[in-house]
Scaffold this motif. Structure first.
Motif, mmCIF file in Angstrom:
data_model
loop_
_atom_site.group_PDB
_atom_site.id
_atom_site.type_symbol
_atom_site.label_atom_id
_atom_site.label_comp_id
_atom_site.label_asym_id
_atom_site.label_seq_id
_atom_site.Cartn_x
_atom_site.Cartn_y
_atom_site.Cartn_z
ATOM 1 N N ALA A 186 0.847 -1.192 0.000
ATOM 2 C CA ALA A 186 0.000 0.000 0.000
ATOM 3 C C ALA A 186 0.882 1.241 0.000
ATOM 4 C CB ALA A 186 -0.913 0.008 1.224
ATOM 5 N N VAL A 187 0.444 2.260 -0.729
ATOM 6 C CA VAL A 187 1.193 3.515 -0.797
ATOM 7 C C VAL A 187 0.216 4.685 -0.810
ATOM 8 C CG1 VAL A 187 1.364 3.530 -3.323
ATOM 9 C CG2 VAL A 187 3.076 4.724 -1.968
ATOM 10 N N ILE A 188 0.575 5.739 -0.094
ATOM 11 C CA ILE A 188 -0.240 6.957 -0.091
ATOM 12 C C ILE A 188 0.064 7.715 -1.372
ATOM 13 C CG2 ILE A 188 -0.615 9.171 1.074
ATOM 14 C CD1 ILE A 188 0.031 7.656 3.721
ATOM 15 N N VAL A 189 -0.982 7.982 -2.161
ATOM 16 C CA VAL A 189 -0.795 8.653 -3.451
ATOM 17 C C VAL A 189 -1.352 10.072 -3.462
ATOM 18 C CG1 VAL A 189 -0.687 6.502 -4.761
ATOM 19 C CG2 VAL A 189 -2.901 7.618 -4.418
ATOM 20 N N GLY A 190 -2.017 10.487 -2.387
ATOM 21 C CA GLY A 190 -2.540 11.845 -2.329
ATOM 22 C C GLY A 190 -2.967 12.228 -0.928
ATOM 23 N N ILE A 191 -2.845 13.530 -0.635
ATOM 24 C CA ILE A 191 -3.357 14.089 0.606
ATOM 25 C C ILE A 191 -4.614 14.855 0.236
ATOM 26 C CG2 ILE A 191 -2.936 15.684 2.521
ATOM 27 C CD1 ILE A 191 0.072 15.103 2.153
ATOM 28 N N VAL A 192 -5.735 14.543 0.885
ATOM 29 C CA VAL A 192 -7.032 15.117 0.534
ATOM 30 C C VAL A 192 -7.194 16.482 1.208
ATOM 31 C CG1 VAL A 192 -9.536 14.810 0.661
ATOM 32 C CG2 VAL A 192 -8.044 12.832 0.257
ATOM 33 N N ASP A 193 -7.365 17.524 0.397
ATOM 34 C CA ASP A 193 -7.649 18.851 0.935
ATOM 35 C C ASP A 193 -9.130 18.978 1.257
ATOM 36 O OD1 ASP A 193 -4.985 19.844 0.693
ATOM 37 O OD2 ASP A 193 -5.319 20.056 -1.456
ATOM 38 N N SER A 194 -9.964 18.515 0.329
ATOM 39 C CA SER A 194 -11.413 18.537 0.527
ATOM 40 C C SER A 194 -12.049 17.617 -0.504
ATOM 41 C CB SER A 194 -11.972 19.959 0.378
ATOM 42 O OG SER A 194 -11.815 20.410 -0.942
ATOM 43 N N PHE A 195 -13.322 17.305 -0.279
ATOM 44 C CA PHE A 195 -14.089 16.573 -1.287
ATOM 45 C C PHE A 195 -15.538 17.001 -1.175
ATOM 46 C CE2 PHE A 195 -13.767 13.684 2.359
ATOM 47 C CZ PHE A 195 -15.078 13.293 2.564
ATOM 48 N N GLU A 196 -16.278 16.743 -2.235
ATOM 49 C CA GLU A 196 -17.663 17.164 -2.311
ATOM 50 C C GLU A 196 -18.519 15.991 -2.760
ATOM 51 O OE1 GLU A 196 -20.161 20.136 -5.194
ATOM 52 O OE2 GLU A 196 -18.243 20.841 -4.449
ATOM 53 N N ILE A 197 -19.633 15.787 -2.091
ATOM 54 C CA ILE A 197 -20.557 14.712 -2.434
ATOM 55 C C ILE A 197 -21.860 15.363 -2.897
ATOM 56 C CG2 ILE A 197 -21.840 12.713 -1.566
ATOM 57 C CD1 ILE A 197 -18.801 12.329 -1.545
ATOM 58 N N ALA A 198 -22.346 14.977 -4.084
ATOM 59 C CA ALA A 198 -23.597 15.527 -4.602
ATOM 60 C C ALA A 198 -24.759 14.945 -3.808
ATOM 61 C CB ALA A 198 -23.752 15.195 -6.085
ATOM 62 N N GLU A 199 -25.694 15.795 -3.426
ATOM 63 C CA GLU A 199 -26.888 15.343 -2.703
ATOM 64 C C GLU A 199 -27.951 14.947 -3.701
ATOM 65 O OE1 GLU A 199 -28.248 17.808 0.494
ATOM 66 O OE2 GLU A 199 -26.237 18.597 0.832
ATOM 67 N N ASP A 200 -28.702 13.881 -3.371
ATOM 68 C CA ASP A 200 -29.831 13.478 -4.216
ATOM 69 C C ASP A 200 -30.955 14.483 -4.037
ATOM 70 O OD1 ASP A 200 -28.487 11.247 -5.053
ATOM 71 O OD2 ASP A 200 -29.362 9.936 -3.531
ATOM 72 N N GLU A 201 -31.649 14.744 -5.127
ATOM 73 C CA GLU A 201 -32.769 15.684 -5.045
ATOM 74 C C GLU A 201 -34.064 14.969 -4.794
ATOM 75 O OE1 GLU A 201 -32.907 18.574 -8.163
ATOM 76 O OE2 GLU A 201 -30.757 18.575 -8.310
#
Length: 91
Positions: free
Chosen positions: A76-91
């Motif tokens: 296993a290897v770390i390939v990125g550091i997450v600054d932020s993420f966004e999840i779309a809400e269902d309507e």
């Protein structure tokens, strides 16, 4: 790949050839709501992640392919550091 949170470090004075100077971190898999799930993994880190950060982890033969011309026993290897993420809400 999976999303995880770094929860600790591993120090080892004796390592296999090719793993010298390789930082190892303990990563807890999390879901998009940051709920812990799954077994923790030890991941190699070449990008400078730290305890408490959310990271993207790649596993298996793809992880080993990041170490060009070296036969490194890494799963296993770390390939990125997450600054932020966004999840779309269902309507």
């Amino acid at each position: 790949m999976f999303l995880g949170k770094v929860i600790g470090s591993v120090w080892s004075t004796q390592k296999e050839t090719g793993m010298e100077n390789l930082k190892l971190l303990i990563v807890q898999p999390i879901d998009w709501q940051e709920t812990e799930g799954g077994q923790t993994v030890i991941a190699a880190d070449r990008i400078g992640a730290g305890v408490g950060e959310r990271v993207i982890v790649s596993r298996g033969s793809v992880a080993r392919s990041l170490f060009q011309e070296k036969n490194v026993p890494v799963d296993a290897v770390i390939v990125g550091i997450v600054d932020s993420f966004e999840i779309a809400e269902d309507e």
